[in-house]
Structures are given as structure tokens and as C-alpha cells.
Write a protein that holds these residues in place. Structure first.
Motif, PDB file in Angstrom:
ATOM      1  N   LEU A  33     -78.143   9.995  50.426  1.00 36.45           N
ATOM      2  CA  LEU A  33     -78.824   9.452  51.607  1.00 36.45           C
ATOM      3  C   LEU A  33     -79.316   8.032  51.356  1.00 36.45           C
ATOM      4  O   LEU A  33     -79.241   7.168  52.244  1.00 36.45           O
ATOM      5  CB  LEU A  33     -79.998  10.358  51.984  1.00 36.45           C
ATOM      6  N   GLU A  34     -79.811   7.786  50.163  1.00 45.40           N
ATOM      7  CA  GLU A  34     -80.271   6.434  49.841  1.00 45.40           C
ATOM      8  C   GLU A  34     -79.101   5.458  49.831  1.00 45.40           C
ATOM      9  O   GLU A  34     -79.215   4.320  50.295  1.00 45.40           O
ATOM     10  CB  GLU A  34     -80.972   6.442  48.489  1.00 45.40           C
ATOM     11  N   GLN A  35     -77.950   5.895  49.319  1.00 46.99           N
ATOM     12  CA  GLN A  35     -76.767   5.038  49.323  1.00 46.99           C
ATOM     13  C   GLN A  35     -76.311   4.743  50.746  1.00 46.99           C
ATOM     14  O   GLN A  35     -75.925   3.612  51.076  1.00 46.99           O
ATOM     15  CB  GLN A  35     -75.631   5.718  48.553  1.00 46.99           C
ATOM     16  N   ILE A  36     -76.407   5.752  51.620  1.00 40.06           N
ATOM     17  CA  ILE A  36     -76.049   5.563  53.029  1.00 40.06           C
ATOM     18  C   ILE A  36     -76.991   4.548  53.671  1.00 40.06           C
ATOM     19  O   ILE A  36     -76.570   3.696  54.458  1.00 40.06           O
ATOM     20  CB  ILE A  36     -76.086   6.914  53.769  1.00 40.06           C
TER      21      ILE A  36
ATOM     22  N   ALA B  98    -101.868   0.653  54.779  1.00 39.92           N
ATOM     23  CA  ALA B  98    -101.042   1.113  53.662  1.00 39.92           C
ATOM     24  C   ALA B  98    -100.039   2.156  54.150  1.00 39.92           C
ATOM     25  O   ALA B  98    -100.334   2.939  55.048  1.00 39.92           O
ATOM     26  CB  ALA B  98    -101.930   1.716  52.568  1.00 39.92           C
ATOM     27  N   PRO B  99     -98.831   2.196  53.576  1.00 42.58           N
ATOM     28  CA  PRO B  99     -97.854   3.225  53.954  1.00 42.58           C
ATOM     29  C   PRO B  99     -98.281   4.591  53.431  1.00 42.58           C
ATOM     30  O   PRO B  99     -99.207   4.705  52.611  1.00 42.58           O
ATOM     31  CB  PRO B  99     -96.563   2.745  53.274  1.00 42.58           C
ATOM     32  N   CYS B 100     -97.598   5.612  53.884  1.00 47.34           N
ATOM     33  CA  CYS B 100     -97.965   6.978  53.508  1.00 47.34           C
ATOM     34  C   CYS B 100     -97.920   7.183  52.000  1.00 47.34           C
ATOM     35  O   CYS B 100     -98.750   7.906  51.441  1.00 47.34           O
ATOM     36  CB  CYS B 100     -97.042   7.982  54.196  1.00 47.34           C
ATOM     37  N   ALA B 101     -96.957   6.572  51.333  1.00 39.83           N
ATOM     38  CA  ALA B 101     -96.832   6.765  49.886  1.00 39.83           C
ATOM     39  C   ALA B 101     -98.091   6.298  49.160  1.00 39.83           C
ATOM     40  O   ALA B 101     -98.598   6.976  48.248  1.00 39.83           O
ATOM     41  CB  ALA B 101     -95.613   6.015  49.359  1.00 39.83           C
ATOM     42  N   ARG B 102     -98.635   5.147  49.560  1.00 34.07           N
ATOM     43  CA  ARG B 102     -99.845   4.642  48.907  1.00 34.07           C
ATOM     44  C   ARG B 102    -101.053   5.485  49.276  1.00 34.07           C
ATOM     45  O   ARG B 102    -101.939   5.724  48.450  1.00 34.07           O
ATOM     46  CB  ARG B 102    -100.087   3.188  49.304  1.00 34.07           C
ATOM     47  N   LEU B 103    -101.108   5.956  50.520  1.00 39.01           N
ATOM     48  CA  LEU B 103    -102.210   6.825  50.939  1.00 39.01           C
ATOM     49  C   LEU B 103    -102.205   8.109  50.120  1.00 39.01           C
ATOM     50  O   LEU B 103    -103.256   8.600  49.708  1.00 39.01           O
ATOM     51  CB  LEU B 103    -102.095   7.144  52.426  1.00 39.01           C
TER      52      LEU B 103
ATOM     53  N   ASN C  71     -85.902   7.058  57.303  1.00 39.00           N
ATOM     54  CA  ASN C  71     -86.473   7.683  58.493  1.00 39.00           C
ATOM     55  C   ASN C  71     -86.969   6.638  59.487  1.00 39.00           C
ATOM     56  O   ASN C  71     -86.865   6.813  60.704  1.00 39.00           O
ATOM     57  CB  ASN C  71     -87.618   8.619  58.084  1.00 39.00           C
ATOM     58  N   GLN C  72     -87.502   5.540  58.965  1.00 43.35           N
ATOM     59  CA  GLN C  72     -88.020   4.486  59.838  1.00 43.35           C
ATOM     60  C   GLN C  72     -86.905   3.685  60.508  1.00 43.35           C
ATOM     61  O   GLN C  72     -87.156   2.937  61.452  1.00 43.35           O
ATOM     62  CB  GLN C  72     -88.930   3.555  59.040  1.00 43.35           C
TER      63      GLN C  72
ATOM     64  N   GLU D 177     -86.860  17.695  58.527  1.00 42.94           N
ATOM     65  CA  GLU D 177     -87.892  17.925  57.522  1.00 42.94           C
ATOM     66  C   GLU D 177     -87.571  17.139  56.246  1.00 42.94           C
ATOM     67  O   GLU D 177     -88.461  16.554  55.625  1.00 42.94           O
ATOM     68  CB  GLU D 177     -87.993  19.415  57.211  1.00 42.94           C
ATOM     69  N   MET D 178     -86.300  17.127  55.864  1.00 38.39           N
ATOM     70  CA  MET D 178     -85.903  16.411  54.667  1.00 38.39           C
ATOM     71  C   MET D 178     -86.154  14.909  54.817  1.00 38.39           C
ATOM     72  O   MET D 178     -86.662  14.250  53.905  1.00 38.39           O
ATOM     73  CB  MET D 178     -84.428  16.687  54.369  1.00 38.39           C
ATOM     74  N   LEU D 179     -85.835  14.358  55.994  1.00 36.73           N
ATOM     75  CA  LEU D 179     -86.004  12.926  56.211  1.00 36.73           C
ATOM     76  C   LEU D 179     -87.466  12.510  56.302  1.00 36.73           C
ATOM     77  O   LEU D 179     -87.787  11.334  56.152  1.00 36.73           O
ATOM     78  CB  LEU D 179     -85.281  12.501  57.487  1.00 36.73           C
ATOM     79  N   SER D 180     -88.355  13.468  56.548  1.00 35.54           N
ATOM     80  CA  SER D 180     -89.780  13.143  56.650  1.00 35.54           C
ATOM     81  C   SER D 180     -90.447  13.046  55.283  1.00 35.54           C
ATOM     82  O   SER D 180     -91.610  12.677  55.192  1.00 35.54           O
ATOM     83  CB  SER D 180     -90.501  14.196  57.498  1.00 35.54           C
ATOM     84  N   ARG D 181     -89.725  13.352  54.227  1.00 32.98           N
ATOM     85  CA  ARG D 181     -90.309  13.255  52.891  1.00 32.98           C
ATOM     86  C   ARG D 181     -90.562  11.789  52.527  1.00 32.98           C
ATOM     87  O   ARG D 181     -89.815  10.898  52.933  1.00 32.98           O
ATOM     88  CB  ARG D 181     -89.385  13.904  51.857  1.00 32.98           C
ATOM     89  N   PRO D 182     -91.607  11.551  51.758  1.00 30.17           N
ATOM     90  CA  PRO D 182     -91.990  10.161  51.454  1.00 30.17           C
ATOM     91  C   PRO D 182     -90.873   9.342  50.835  1.00 30.17           C
ATOM     92  O   PRO D 182     -90.725   8.151  51.124  1.00 30.17           O
ATOM     93  CB  PRO D 182     -93.165  10.332  50.483  1.00 30.17           C
ATOM     94  N   GLU D 183     -90.066   9.971  49.962  1.00 28.42           N
ATOM     95  CA  GLU D 183     -89.032   9.193  49.274  1.00 28.42           C
ATOM     96  C   GLU D 183     -87.914   8.730  50.205  1.00 28.42           C
ATOM     97  O   GLU D 183     -87.101   7.879  49.824  1.00 28.42           O
ATOM     98  CB  GLU D 183     -88.432  10.002  48.109  1.00 28.42           C
ATOM     99  N   LEU D 184     -87.856   9.299  51.424  1.00 31.39           N
ATOM    100  CA  LEU D 184     -86.830   8.882  52.387  1.00 31.39           C
ATOM    101  C   LEU D 184     -87.431   8.161  53.591  1.00 31.39           C
ATOM    102  O   LEU D 184     -86.806   8.048  54.639  1.00 31.39           O
ATOM    103  CB  LEU D 184     -86.037  10.104  52.867  1.00 31.39           C
TER     104      LEU D 184
END
Length: 530
Positions: free
Chosen positions: A144-147, A364-369, A184-185, A173-180
Motif C-alpha cells: 500500500l505504501e508503494q502504491i 499535531a497529527p494523530c501520530a504525534r497525539l 488515507n488522506q 479499517e486498515m486504511l484508518s491505521r496511523p501508519e497509513l
């Protein structure tokens, strides 16, 4: 028995085959919206289009219909088996687009370079390129990251590659994970196909008969049979096809012109098996033991009522700010059209300000929060009550009339109006009916859980958080001794049920996210009053 029964009914072909055929696409309102979303996403120059739905809801049929409506200047690559690594997927895309490379020797970089060169050349020739990936819930994270990286190539006005991801609900649900979150945005249009309701099931069956050549006014499937089909299948088109096909075959075998309930029961047994019963037909009842136990809990809980604060009024359902010291009401703007935010990060910052997030973390983005102990909860709801149950400001995901994704922070809601924060940052009032037309059903909450919280708590569980929970209820009730320490006992379970009843929550005695959020909000309110 011959499968040519359709001639018996004056049809040109079998109407309920499960083979994908765009001619049989039943365009319910939701299917029309889904197709419109995909066509908009392909033509808008955005990066990603997302279509999700349960198995059998018609995703593949809509894909075929989409392919038939694409402009002639479109080159499309279709990946039907996404269980590939990044290199294999890029090789498949190159194969679909007839991009030359050396099989077995090309590296990931070489494949990417070849694809980028093709995209640039295609754009210069006035052509667009689309990549459609079916069953995308099977994609690996690195793939997904490569895509996502493939969409980095763009002009000043549009992406050179439009990507359509099609999959089951777990894909969202998978796309809502922080690493993606970056992928998702970049989704410019998204839609989830829902199951058919009863009127749509009736229309769906009649639609397929008409496409197959039924011009008669005779009703082959009576309303009673259709209701049984809907109840058994839950509105899944693929299952409707299987049942109706078997019923028509039975009707043909008995030399009759109308399906009856005996044919339905025979078809149900063939398709689902005689030992299997419909989940929808199983009544939800409590046994006598459970009823007696519940009565004992309620009776024993009456002793607690003398110590309880008055229940919160439910005439209006507020979503109070969790920020301490924010007692002054926000200034409400004059009546004017509510403009939602098209920037997720800006809307998230507004939600953070209303949720008690420290000033240094605003924006701050969700990852930093999350690194700071907060949680970004992206949830899905079927109705407003599911949002209101959390008792927190909620960031609603909207789809505008122009098919753009947008966001509004919901502060308060009653039967007719909603208080929201518009893109300008002003608090505005808008009709609930208007908001409901835009809301996708998805919403985001910001929450700082207790440090030890890792799972819902219920009676019999030993957990470090139980001590904290007992102490919080002792503070709430003005008691010097906590009901429980290390183990979640019956007394604490009774207290939790009473609290849930006061807050309008399900009285299950389980302390999950909703109950914890409400408890924290009530404690903060009580602390502020003190």
C-alpha cells in the motif's frame, strides 16, 4: 433437470445467475451514489477512490459498469489478485499497461521508473491512466505504501495516476491505521455499499426478471415470498440470486407459474442447508436465570441511589468540551450557510481544542497525539445516538454535493438542530436534516485514556485499572473507601450499571471506552463545580 427453465417463463436468459453482468446492475440510490463517486474520482484528477462493501453487495458489477463508462482516452490496469509483494504488483501493472521490462531481472526501482515514464508520456498525449485493485483488503502494508508513492508524480492540476481500491469493509479499517494516514488522506472519494432493504429487494428481483425479458404483469414472486427472501438473506444480492434461481427451478419442475412458500422452503434448504437457521429469525430472549439475576442486581443497587447525583437531563444531547476552564459559551455566528472544512488537519485541530488537548499539541497529527498519550478514534455509526453516547465533541466526516470529503466538529445536537464548528472556526447552528444528508457515518474522537487502560473491564477481571476505577467512583460518590481494589467485584459492577443508566448507556456493567469517557467527563464537571 434442464437449466433452460427460463424459456418456460418466457425469458430470454436466466435472470438470477451469479455471473457478473453489468446489464443486470440494479441501481438503487446507494449503487447510483457508489458509481457516481467512482466516476467523479476518476475524472477529478485526485489520487485515490475507495469503494467498500460486504461480500455479494455488487462491488464487482459496479466495477464492470464503471469500465464501460470510462472515456475512450483512458488506459486502465486491473489487478484482481492483490496477494502480491510490491515488486510483483508493479510487474502486474506494467503487464496490464503493456510496459516493457525484463521479466525476472527488473528491480523495484526499474519497474517504478518504467511506469513513471509511461505515465508522463500518456499525460503528454492527452490520455489518463487508471489502476483498479479489487479485493484490496488483502494488500500488505508495504505494498500500500508503494502504491501511495506512485501518486507522487503529478502536474500542477492533477495526479498522473488515478487509483481505485475496491474491497470489503475491513479495508476502511486498515486504511484508518496511523501508519497509513498519508494514503488515507489522499482519498478523494469514498463510498461503502450497503445491503438492500426490503423495498429494494422487491425491486431488485423484479429488475432482474425484466432485464431477462419478462414483459408480463404476472407476479412470479409474491410479496410473502419476497419478505422471506429478504429476512433470510439480509439483503445480500448474491444470496438473493441463489434463492430465486432455485425457486424458479422448483416452480418450473412443478409446472406452476408462481412461486409459493413451499418452494421457498425447499430452495432455502438447498442453498443454506436444513440444519442452519437464519440469524435474523433467532429471537433475542433472556433466560429465567438471567432475568432473576438482573432483578437481584437492580434491587441490590437501590441502596446506592441515595448517594447518586441527579441524572443529567437528556432533553438536549450536548457534546461538552473536555477542556478544563472552558466554561464560557462560545460565540455563535449569525445565521449563515455552514461551510465545512476541506482540510482534515485543520478540522482535527479544532476538535483538539474542544477536547482538552494541550495548546502545544494543537495542530499535531494523530501520530504525534498518540505519542503523547491521546487516541484518535475513527469510528463508524448508523445513527446519531451512537455518536452522542460518547459524550464528546466529534469530528464528522462529510461528503459534499460536489463529492468532496469535508469535516465539521459536532458540539451539540437535538431533534431539529446541531451546533457545529465551521471552517472559519465559528460555532454555527444548522438543521439536523441538512447535516444528515452530508454525513458519511464516520466520525473521529480525541481521547486521553487512563494510562493503564488496555481492554474493557468487567466483573471478575483483575487489572491495575480496577484500583483506579474504584477510586474514581469513590470520588464521584464522596466515599472514603473504594468499592474494589485489584479485582472487579460485584459491588463495583452494580455501581457501573447505575452510572450507565444515569448516562443513558447500555447497562451491561462493562467499562469500555464509552463508559470511561462519560466517567471522565462527569468527574471533570464535578471538579469544576467544586
Amino acid at each position: 433437470m434442464s437449466r433452460m427453465y427460463h424459456r418456460y417463463f418466457g425469458l430470454q436468459e436466466e435472470p438470477f445467475t451469479i455471473a457478473v453482468n453489468p446489464r443486470y446492475l440494479f441501481m438503487s440510490d446507494r449503487h447510483r451514489d457508489a458509481l457516481a463517486h467512482m466516476l467523479y474520482g476518476v475524472g477529478s484528477g485526485g489520487g485515490f477512490v475507495l469503494l467498500t462493501g460486504e461480500v455479494g453487495t455488487g462491488k464487482t458489477t459496479i466495477n464492470r459498469c464503471l469500465l464501460e463508462q470510462l472515456p475512450a482516452d483512458t488506459d486502465i490496469a486491473i489487478v484482481l489478485n492483490p496477494a502480491l509483494n510490491a515488486e510483483e504488483l508493479l510487474a502486474t501493472v506494467c503487464d496490464e499497461l503493456n510496459i516493457a521490462y525484463e521479466p525476472g531481472q527488473a528491480t523495484l526501482k526499474q519497474l517504478t521508473d518504467r511506469l513513471h515514464a509511461f505515465l508522463v508520456d500518456n499525460h503528454q498525449r492527452g490520455r489518463r491512466t487508471v489502476l483498479l485493485i479489487d479485493e484490496a483488503q488483502h494488500l500488505q502494508f508495504d505494498v500500500l505504501e508503494q502504491i501511495r508513492l506512485l501518486t507522487n508524480l503529478e502536474t500542477n492540476t492533477q495526479k498522473l495516476l488515478q487509483i481505485i481500491l475496491v474491497g470489503q469493509p475491513e479495508l476502511s479499517e486498515m486504511l484508518s491505521r496511523p501508519e497509513l494516514r498519508q494514503l488515507n488522506q489522499r482519498i478523494s472519494a469514498r463510498f461503502e455499499l450497503q445491503l438492500l432493504n426490503l423495498p429494494e429487494t422487491q425491486a431488485y428481483i423484479q429488475h432482474r426478471l425484466q432485464v431477462a425479458g419478462d414483459s408480463s404483469v404476472q407476479q412470479i414472486f409474491p410479496s410473502k415470498v419476497v419478505r422471506a427472501v429478504y429476512k433470510r438473506t439480509g439483503g445480500v444480492p448474491r444470496l438473493i440470486n441463489l434463492l430465486c434461481d432455485r425457486m424458479l427451478l422448483g416452480c418450473y419442475g412443478q409446472n406452476k407459474s408462481r412461486v409459493d412458500m413451499s418452494m421457498y422452503r425447499s430452495a432455502e434448504a438447498e442453498v443454506f442447508g436444513r440444519s442452519e437457521s437464519s440469524p435474523a429469525s433467532q429471537p433475542k430472549t433472556f433466560g429465567w436465570a438471567a432475568t432473576v439475576a438482573l432483578m437481584l442486581v437492580l434491587i441490590s443497587g437501590l441502596a446506592w441511589l441515595a448517594f447518586q447525583p441527579e441524572p443529567v437531563s437528556q432533553s438536549v444531547s450536548p457534546l461538552p468540551s473536555a477542556a478544563p476552564g472552558n466554561d464560557e459559551p462560545a460565540k455563535v455566528a449569525e445565521a449563515s450557510p455552514v461551510v465545512p472544512s476541506l482540510s482534515y488537519s485543520a478540522a482535527l485541530a479544532q476538535l483538539a481544542a474542544r477536547s482538552g488537548v494541550p495548546a502545544e499539541l494543537l495542530g499535531a497529527p494523530c501520530a504525534r497525539l498518540q505519542d503523547s498519550g491521546w487516541q484518535c478514534l475513527r469510528l463508524q455509526a448508523d445513527n446519531w445516538n451512537e455518536v452522542l453516547d460518547y459524550g464528546q465533541p466529534a469530528l464528522l466526516s462529510l461528503v459534499t454535493a460536489e463529492r468532496f470529503e469535508a469535516w465539521l466538529t459536532l458540539l451539540q445536537l437535538d431533534t431539529e438542530s446541531a451546533m457545529v464548528i465551521a471552517a472559519s472556526g465559528e460555532t454555527q447552528e444548522m438543521p439536523v436534516a441538512q447535516l444528515a444528508e452530508l454525513w458519511s457515518g464516520e466520525f473521529t474522537l480525541l481521547w486521553r485514556p487512563p494510562a493503564a487502560f488496555s481492554q474493557p473491564l468487567s466483573e471478575g477481571i483483575s487489572d491495575p485499572l480496577v484500583t483506579w476505577l474504584g477510586e474514581q467512583f469513590a470520588v464521584l460518590d464522596g466515599q472514603s473507601v473504594a468499592l474494589a481494589t485489584a479485582e472487579f467485584n460485584e459491588a463495583l459492577a452494580q455501581r457501573v450499571r447505575l452510572f450507565q443508566r444515569q448516562q443513558g448507556l447500555d447497562e451491561d456493567g462493562v467499562v469500555g471506552i464509552k463508559t470511561l469517557m462519560r466517567l471522565q467527563a462527569v468527574l471533570a464537571q464535578q471538579s469544576g463545580q467544586d
